[in-house]
Design a protein around this motif. Structure first.
Motif, PDB file in Angstrom:
ATOM      1  N   LEU A  93      34.206  -0.046  15.647  1.00  0.00           N
ATOM      2  CA  LEU A  93      33.616   1.270  15.928  1.00  0.00           C
ATOM      3  C   LEU A  93      34.329   1.954  17.086  1.00  0.00           C
ATOM      4  CD1 LEU A  93      29.844   0.362  15.486  1.00  0.00           C
ATOM      5  CD2 LEU A  93      31.256   1.746  13.968  1.00  0.00           C
ATOM      6  N   PHE A  94      34.803   1.175  18.050  1.00  0.00           N
ATOM      7  CA  PHE A  94      35.606   1.740  19.141  1.00  0.00           C
ATOM      8  C   PHE A  94      36.877   2.364  18.571  1.00  0.00           C
ATOM      9  CE2 PHE A  94      39.339   0.871  21.837  1.00  0.00           C
ATOM     10  CZ  PHE A  94      39.061   1.713  22.915  1.00  0.00           C
ATOM     11  N   PHE A  95      37.547   1.644  17.675  1.00  0.00           N
ATOM     12  CA  PHE A  95      38.774   2.176  17.085  1.00  0.00           C
ATOM     13  C   PHE A  95      38.470   3.312  16.108  1.00  0.00           C
ATOM     14  CE2 PHE A  95      40.497  -1.881  18.607  1.00  0.00           C
ATOM     15  CZ  PHE A  95      41.673  -1.424  19.186  1.00  0.00           C
ATOM     16  N   PHE A  96      37.290   3.309  15.510  1.00  0.00           N
ATOM     17  CA  PHE A  96      36.863   4.431  14.677  1.00  0.00           C
ATOM     18  C   PHE A  96      36.778   5.701  15.525  1.00  0.00           C
ATOM     19  CE2 PHE A  96      32.974   6.696  12.937  1.00  0.00           C
ATOM     20  CZ  PHE A  96      33.639   7.307  11.890  1.00  0.00           C
ATOM     21  N   LEU A  97      36.197   5.566  16.709  1.00  0.00           N
ATOM     22  CA  LEU A  97      36.105   6.714  17.618  1.00  0.00           C
ATOM     23  C   LEU A  97      37.494   7.140  18.076  1.00  0.00           C
ATOM     24  CD1 LEU A  97      34.002   8.531  19.012  1.00  0.00           C
ATOM     25  CD2 LEU A  97      34.099   6.987  20.976  1.00  0.00           C
ATOM     26  N   LEU A 232      30.296   2.424   3.743  1.00  0.00           N
ATOM     27  CA  LEU A 232      30.620   1.459   2.696  1.00  0.00           C
ATOM     28  C   LEU A 232      32.135   1.365   2.484  1.00  0.00           C
ATOM     29  CD1 LEU A 232      27.827   2.282   0.076  1.00  0.00           C
ATOM     30  CD2 LEU A 232      27.954   0.317   1.639  1.00  0.00           C
ATOM     31  N   ALA A 233      32.814   2.523   2.481  1.00  0.00           N
ATOM     32  CA  ALA A 233      34.268   2.510   2.313  1.00  0.00           C
ATOM     33  C   ALA A 233      34.940   1.837   3.510  1.00  0.00           C
ATOM     34  CB  ALA A 233      34.787   3.938   2.140  1.00  0.00           C
ATOM     35  N   GLY A 234      34.426   2.099   4.713  1.00  0.00           N
ATOM     36  CA  GLY A 234      34.985   1.470   5.911  1.00  0.00           C
ATOM     37  C   GLY A 234      34.799  -0.030   5.914  1.00  0.00           C
ATOM     38  N   ALA A 235      33.613  -0.496   5.461  1.00  0.00           N
ATOM     39  CA  ALA A 235      33.368  -1.940   5.392  1.00  0.00           C
ATOM     40  C   ALA A 235      34.303  -2.595   4.377  1.00  0.00           C
ATOM     41  CB  ALA A 235      31.908  -2.193   5.018  1.00  0.00           C
ATOM     42  N   ALA A 251      40.897  -0.885  10.706  1.00  0.00           N
ATOM     43  CA  ALA A 251      40.228  -0.142   9.642  1.00  0.00           C
ATOM     44  C   ALA A 251      39.450   1.026  10.234  1.00  0.00           C
ATOM     45  CB  ALA A 251      39.288  -1.064   8.860  1.00  0.00           C
ATOM     46  N   GLY A 252      38.916   0.823  11.432  1.00  0.00           N
ATOM     47  CA  GLY A 252      38.205   1.905  12.097  1.00  0.00           C
ATOM     48  C   GLY A 252      39.088   3.109  12.346  1.00  0.00           C
ATOM     49  N   VAL A 253      40.335   2.871  12.751  1.00  0.00           N
ATOM     50  CA  VAL A 253      41.278   3.961  12.997  1.00  0.00           C
ATOM     51  C   VAL A 253      41.543   4.733  11.710  1.00  0.00           C
ATOM     52  CG1 VAL A 253      43.599   4.561  13.779  1.00  0.00           C
ATOM     53  CG2 VAL A 253      42.359   2.692  14.878  1.00  0.00           C
ATOM     54  N   VAL A 254      41.784   4.005  10.620  1.00  0.00           N
ATOM     55  CA  VAL A 254      42.099   4.652   9.341  1.00  0.00           C
ATOM     56  C   VAL A 254      40.931   5.520   8.884  1.00  0.00           C
ATOM     57  CG1 VAL A 254      42.700   4.262   6.930  1.00  0.00           C
ATOM     58  CG2 VAL A 254      43.655   2.781   8.699  1.00  0.00           C
ATOM     59  N   VAL A 255      39.715   4.978   8.984  1.00  0.00           N
ATOM     60  CA  VAL A 255      38.542   5.755   8.577  1.00  0.00           C
ATOM     61  C   VAL A 255      38.388   6.989   9.456  1.00  0.00           C
ATOM     62  CG1 VAL A 255      36.037   5.724   8.275  1.00  0.00           C
ATOM     63  CG2 VAL A 255      37.383   3.714   7.672  1.00  0.00           C
ATOM     64  N   GLY A 256      38.577   6.812  10.776  1.00  0.00           N
ATOM     65  CA  GLY A 256      38.468   7.939  11.693  1.00  0.00           C
ATOM     66  C   GLY A 256      39.451   9.051  11.374  1.00  0.00           C
TER      67      GLY A 256
END
Length: 450
Positions: A93-97, A232-235, A251-256
């Protein structure tokens, strides 16, 4: 009636309760409004971890973060420690942000044009290459060489928090410069983790990861706003990347980066729709369900003005800044100093990190920036002087969160080296923060331009 209602006596106990509650939470509200609050909380957690790991209750620290957890059904169960849950799970989630912040800056922020992006990009390159080179030179021919990327990181929360303490002497333009530099620093760190700290690539799972990325692209293309679909896609991407040999937190970065960053409609169009709708409502309905439908219609139209990127970033920023990252610091900063002496700081590994963060960062950022400004004939960021630029370059040597993360990847199976790396990160970061603060507070001239 009292002409000044604010001085009227409180006759009901119900009125006193909110006031008392407000007085109790006012200090917390003031703290969270403080720009440096996340950095302060991060520092407190790091200090708490150090004290805990060196106290009479040190065994409880090891037991807590080393406790094993199990997930799954019978016959398909996976086991991991609490620390692994934080480092490999919650830090996604940190990398998603981070991914969302990168996209925001590239699409509508300070990095949206090449002219704006080139100087912080060059400065970030200097701030990554010089520290890595110094570390590699000091640790050449040793097992510790695997940690060459550790001093490349800049912790934006700590760095901006440090600048906030001297904001009267640092122009806004220089703060923006450091923020943009840290964004490029994050991008560099992400690439390093992806390319050099995997566990061996598996083609079948790489194909599966690519398929999920394709699904994410479709979610972006069709402007899906539903958070559950993205979750769901991120998981699925996390699971595929984990098995593909790429560190799953990326994966968080890609989703972000895939979250839509622009509204679906122009503000004028939405306002015209609302105006037409309101004019059609000749009088306020007394039907509760009708009023609810009207309110829902207005909310839906207003939501069309807010891109999903803004909504998700607003939703997760507090959880990441005040929950996940401090918990990560608490789980990874507990270094037992038992049996250690000052001579341990002079070992190649901690010394390489300290020199990389404190010397390499300031030399790389300052020299690359100053030379570029001189050759290109452009202004310093925010009209800053060399003294201010030097102070900010030193502050950029605070490399806490991502540095600890990279150290955990580099020395995952060498706990003795990981302990030395953590020690070097803490010392190098504290040294950069203190010296940078002194330079900006007492040496550099006050800001004259924003």
């Amino acid at each position: 009636m009292d002409p000044n209602p604010t001085t009227a006596p409180r006759t009901h106990s119900k009125a006193a309760v909110p006031a008392l509650f407000q007085a109790a939470i006012a200090p917390l509200q003031a703290f969270f409004r403080l720009q440096a609050s996340s950095g302060i909380l991060l520092a407190l957690c790091a200090v708490a971890a150090m004290l805990w790991a060196n106290s009479a209750w040190a065994d409880t620290y090891a037991r807590l973060f080393g406790a094993r957890l199990e997930l799954g059904l019978e016959g398909a169960r996976t086991s991991f420690t609490f620390q692994q849950l934080i480092n490999d799970g919650l830090m996604t989630l940190f990398f998603f942000l981070v991914g969302m912040e990168v996209k925001r800056e590239l699409s509508a922020g300070e990095l949206r044009t090449p002219a704006r992006a080139v100087l912080p990009l060059i400065a970030a390159l200097g701030g990554m290459l010089v520290p890595a080179a110094l570390y590699a030179a000091i640790n050449r021919g040793t097992p510790a060489l695997a940690g060459w990327a550790i001093p490349m990181a800049t912790d934006i929360a700590f760095a901006i928090g440090c600048l906030t303490l001297v904001k009267a002497r640092v122009g806004h333009g220089l703060v923006v410069f450091l923020t943009a530099l840290a964004i490029f620093d994050d991008i560099g760190g992400i690439l390093v983790i992806a390319l050099f700290y995997g566990t061996g690539l598996h083609v079948d799972w790489l194909v599966a990861s690519a398929a999920v990325v394709g699904a994410l692209w479709l979610l972006n293309r069709f402007y899906v706003r539903n958070g559950v679909a993205w979750l769901l896609a991120g998981a699925a991407l996390w699971y595929a990347m984990h098995h593909a040999g790429i560190h799953a937190t990326l994966a968080g970065v890609v989703v972000g980066l895939c979250i839509p960053s622009r509204p679906t409609r122009l503000g004028r169009e939405v306002l015209e729709d609302l105006s037409t709708y309101v004019q059609g409502c000749t009088r306020e309905s007394e039907d509760e369900s009708m009023r609810g439908a009207q309110l829902l219609y207005i909310e839906d139209r207003l939501e069309e003005l807010e891109p999903p990127l803004n909504r998700f970033e607003h939703l997760w920023r507090g959880w990441v800044a005040y929950g996940i990252v401090p918990l990560f610091a608490l789980a990874n900063s507990g270094i037992s100093l038992s049996g250690m002496g000052w001579s341990d700081l002079l070992g190649p590994l901690p010394l390489g990190i300290i020199v990389g963060l404190f010397v390499g960062k300031q030399v790389g950022i300052f020299s690359f920036t100053a030379i570029t400004v001189r050759l290109a004939g452009t202004r310093m960021p925010g009209g800053a002087g060399l003294g201010q630029l030097h102070g900010v370059s030193v502050v950029a040597g605070i490399g806490f969160t991502v540095a600890l993360f990279v150290a955990g990847l580099a020395f995952d199976e060498r706990p003795e080296l990981l302990t030395q790396a953590k020690l070097g990160i803490l010392v190098g970061s504290v040294l950069s923060a203190l010296v940078g603060y002194v330079l900006l507070r007492f040496v550099a001239k006050p800001a004259t331009a924003a």
